[in-house]
Scaffold this motif. Structure first.
Motif, PDB file in Angstrom:
ATOM      1  N   ASN A 175       1.077  -1.067  -0.003  1.00 36.18           N
ATOM      2  CA  ASN A 175      -0.224   0.186  -0.032  1.00 36.18           C
ATOM      3  C   ASN A 175       0.560   1.598  -0.131  1.00 36.18           C
ATOM      4  OD1 ASN A 175      -1.979  -1.479   0.216  1.00 36.18           O
ATOM      5  ND2 ASN A 175      -2.755  -1.779   2.323  1.00 36.18           N
ATOM      6  N   ASP A 190      -3.959  -5.632  -5.171  1.00 36.63           N
ATOM      7  CA  ASP A 190      -4.613  -6.132  -6.022  1.00 36.63           C
ATOM      8  C   ASP A 190      -4.435  -5.641  -7.224  1.00 36.63           C
ATOM      9  OD1 ASP A 190      -4.721  -3.232  -5.293  1.00 36.63           O
ATOM     10  OD2 ASP A 190      -6.905  -3.551  -4.785  1.00 36.63           O
ATOM     11  N   TRP A 191      -3.271  -4.742  -7.780  1.00 30.98           N
ATOM     12  CA  TRP A 191      -2.596  -4.553  -9.157  1.00 30.98           C
ATOM     13  C   TRP A 191      -1.595  -5.388  -9.523  1.00 30.98           C
ATOM     14  CZ3 TRP A 191      -2.231   1.987  -8.516  1.00 30.98           C
ATOM     15  CH2 TRP A 191      -3.302   2.187  -8.197  1.00 30.98           C
ATOM     16  N   GLU A 208      -8.193   4.033 -14.354  1.00 27.49           N
ATOM     17  CA  GLU A 208      -8.658   3.343 -14.485  1.00 27.49           C
ATOM     18  C   GLU A 208     -10.363   2.804 -13.183  1.00 27.49           C
ATOM     19  OE1 GLU A 208      -6.810  -0.197 -17.548  1.00 27.49           O
ATOM     20  OE2 GLU A 208      -7.085  -0.196 -14.810  1.00 27.49           O
ATOM     21  N   THR A 209      -9.480   4.085 -12.509  1.00 28.61           N
ATOM     22  CA  THR A 209     -10.014   4.220 -11.243  1.00 28.61           C
ATOM     23  C   THR A 209     -10.667   5.081 -10.712  1.00 28.61           C
ATOM     24  OG1 THR A 209      -8.932   5.110  -9.415  1.00 28.61           O
ATOM     25  CG2 THR A 209      -8.903   3.118  -9.597  1.00 28.61           C
ATOM     26  N   VAL A 210     -11.465   6.210 -11.747  1.00 26.39           N
ATOM     27  CA  VAL A 210     -12.073   7.100 -11.842  1.00 26.39           C
ATOM     28  C   VAL A 210     -13.219   7.193 -13.397  1.00 26.39           C
ATOM     29  CG1 VAL A 210     -11.808   9.618 -11.637  1.00 26.39           C
ATOM     30  CG2 VAL A 210     -10.258   8.796 -10.176  1.00 26.39           C
ATOM     31  N   GLU A 211     -14.198   7.730 -12.251  1.00 24.22           N
ATOM     32  CA  GLU A 211     -15.085   7.195 -13.815  1.00 24.22           C
ATOM     33  C   GLU A 211     -14.926   8.326 -14.319  1.00 24.22           C
ATOM     34  OE1 GLU A 211     -19.638   7.733 -12.351  1.00 24.22           O
ATOM     35  OE2 GLU A 211     -19.842   7.976 -14.033  1.00 24.22           O
ATOM     36  N   SER A 231     -12.269   6.500 -16.375  1.00 22.78           N
ATOM     37  CA  SER A 231     -12.596   5.449 -17.156  1.00 22.78           C
ATOM     38  C   SER A 231     -12.721   5.785 -18.677  1.00 22.78           C
ATOM     39  CB  SER A 231     -12.816   4.909 -15.933  1.00 22.78           C
ATOM     40  OG  SER A 231     -14.215   4.817 -15.748  1.00 22.78           O
ATOM     41  N   LEU A 260      -3.944   2.714 -14.273  1.00 22.95           N
ATOM     42  CA  LEU A 260      -3.567   2.161 -13.168  1.00 22.95           C
ATOM     43  C   LEU A 260      -4.653   3.790 -12.478  1.00 22.95           C
ATOM     44  CD1 LEU A 260      -0.928   0.669 -12.165  1.00 22.95           C
ATOM     45  CD2 LEU A 260      -3.563  -0.788 -13.595  1.00 22.95           C
ATOM     46  N   LEU A 261      -4.246   4.123 -12.527  1.00 17.54           N
ATOM     47  CA  LEU A 261      -5.132   5.252 -11.269  1.00 17.54           C
ATOM     48  C   LEU A 261      -6.055   6.213 -12.280  1.00 17.54           C
ATOM     49  CD1 LEU A 261      -2.276   7.492  -9.915  1.00 17.54           C
ATOM     50  CD2 LEU A 261      -3.694   5.677  -9.126  1.00 17.54           C
ATOM     51  N   ARG A 300       0.240  -2.535  -4.580  1.00 15.73           N
ATOM     52  CA  ARG A 300      -0.674  -3.390  -3.941  1.00 15.73           C
ATOM     53  C   ARG A 300      -1.018  -4.159  -4.556  1.00 15.73           C
ATOM     54  NH1 ARG A 300      -5.472   1.243  -5.164  1.00 15.73           N
ATOM     55  NH2 ARG A 300      -7.063  -0.318  -5.035  1.00 15.73           N
TER      56      ARG A 300
END
Ligand code: ADP
Ligand code: MG
Length: 350
Positions: free
Chosen positions: A61, A67-68, A184-187, A190, A181-182, A65
């Motif tokens: 973290n 999950d990444w 992809e986490t923001v609508e 993305s 990657l970052l 991460r």
């Protein structure tokens, strides 16, 4: 991966610490330079000419991460970042030691994959994972210590006025991968990303998760001499971004590094993604971290020979990005569109 987490956790506690170490070490190979690897109170190494030691710590973290990244790639990266330091010193890697804190929810399969990743890099660069330490903790921490041999270490303090600055590879790709990657986490962002081709995404993510330590490139540079003198005067590996890392050479050598921002080697993939996200690939190249390319200060008369020899032997691009000038108020100056200005810093943990 089709294995119940509960079962794997049980396996880990059934094995116990010693069982686990034995299990993990089964697939590791002992290579030249190491007389005795894992299994005794300490490893036994053969004589080195000039030992060098480097250490890097990856904290869940903070640096990765779960999950990444996959455990296989995490293992590779943990060693590669140390090898990158080893390369920057002009050293050959000999033995690595891994202090491992096993976080909660880590199972045996995950650890197997981590060690498969570690061993794959040992095989790539012919050195040995010769020991470590194991403990449990809240989150996973992987600390790698690497021993190498550098008969004539290349230091940050050796830069001379007039030297040409060379960099290997392309800069900013790792930052571009991280930004994907970052995003992809923001609508909002993305929605733009499907315009990035799968191949481009793959390329940039692999630069972020699986950097190539430039040991072979350094070996070529070390061999080039002029009148019996080494033409490579100073080097470091770029872990925190060119603009910030260049300062270390400047301060250590008592010089200023002048970087031609318009000459930075930037991949088409990085340019494409920067354009889509409305930011600058040149910014990523100057201030993005984790490229693990080398910055070398080379005698001006030999800089072409060094660049060409490296590319001929390794296929790695080498680009002249600036020069060493007498010390000014600012350690690092960038020139962009003919404008000369002080370079801002880069990523810092604190
Ligand atoms: P001690 O308690 O004497 O320090 P350990 O039981 O920690 O010994 O380690 C036994 C052997 O296993 C040593 O050779 C050590 O280097 C190695 N080892 C321990 N943990 C790891 C690890 N995570 N990865 C690789 N080797 C390890
Ligand atoms: Mg121990």
């Amino acid at each position: 991966m089709g294995v119940e987490p509960g079962r794997e956790l049980m396996n880990l506690s059934t094995l116990g610490e010693f069982g686990l170490i034995q299990h993990l070490s089964q697939k590791l190979q002992t290579r030249a330079g190491v007389s005795l690897g894992i299994g005794d109170d300490a490893a036994v190494l053969q004589t080195l000419q000039t030992p060098i030691v480097t250490c890097d710590c990856l904290v869940e973290n903070v640096h990765f991460r779960r999950d990444w990244t996959t455990p296989f790639l995490l293992g590779r990266k943990a060693l590669s970042v140390n090898l990158s330091d080893c390369a920057a010193m002009g050293a050959r890697p000999v033995a690595a030691f891994v202090a491992l804190v096993v976080g909660e929810n880590v199972d045996l399969l995950w650890l197997d994959e981590l060690y498969r990743g570690l061993e794959s890099v040992c095989a790539d660069f012919d050195f040995t994972l010769a020991g470590g330490d194991t403990s449990r903790g809240a989150q996973t921490v992987l600390s790698v210590t690497l021993l190498g041999d550098a008969p004539n270490p290349v230091l940050r303090s050796g830069a001379q006025v007039g030297d040409v600055l060379l960099v290997t590879g392309t800069l900013g790709d790792s930052a571009a991968g991280l930004q994907i990657l970052l995003a992809e986490t923001v609508e909002e962002t993305s929605r733009i990303l499907p315009q990035v081709s799968a191949a481009t995404r793959e390329d940039l993510l692999s630069r972020h998760f699986d950097p190539t330590p430039r040991l072979r490139e350094m070996n070529v540079a070390l061999m080039i001499q002029n009148h019996g003198e080494r033409v490579l005067h100073a080097a470091l590996d770029l872990s925190d971004g060119l603009a910030g890392d260049a300062r270390h050479i400047a301060n250590r050598s008592g010089v200023t590094l002048e970087i031609n921002a318009d000459a930075l080697p930037i991949s088409p993939q990085s340019r494409d993604v920067a354009a889509l996200l409305g930011t600058s690939a040149q910014e990523w190249a100057l201030r993005g971290g984790e490229d693990y390319e080398l910055l070398m200060c080379v005698a001006p008369r030999s800089s072409h020979a060094v660049a060409q020899s490296i590319t001929a032997a390794t296929n790695t691009l080498v680009t002249a990005v600036g020069r060493v000038v007498p010390r000014e108020a600012e350690p690092v100056i960038t020139i962009a569109n003919g404008e000369r200005q002080a370079a801002r810093g880069a990523f810092e943990h604190f």
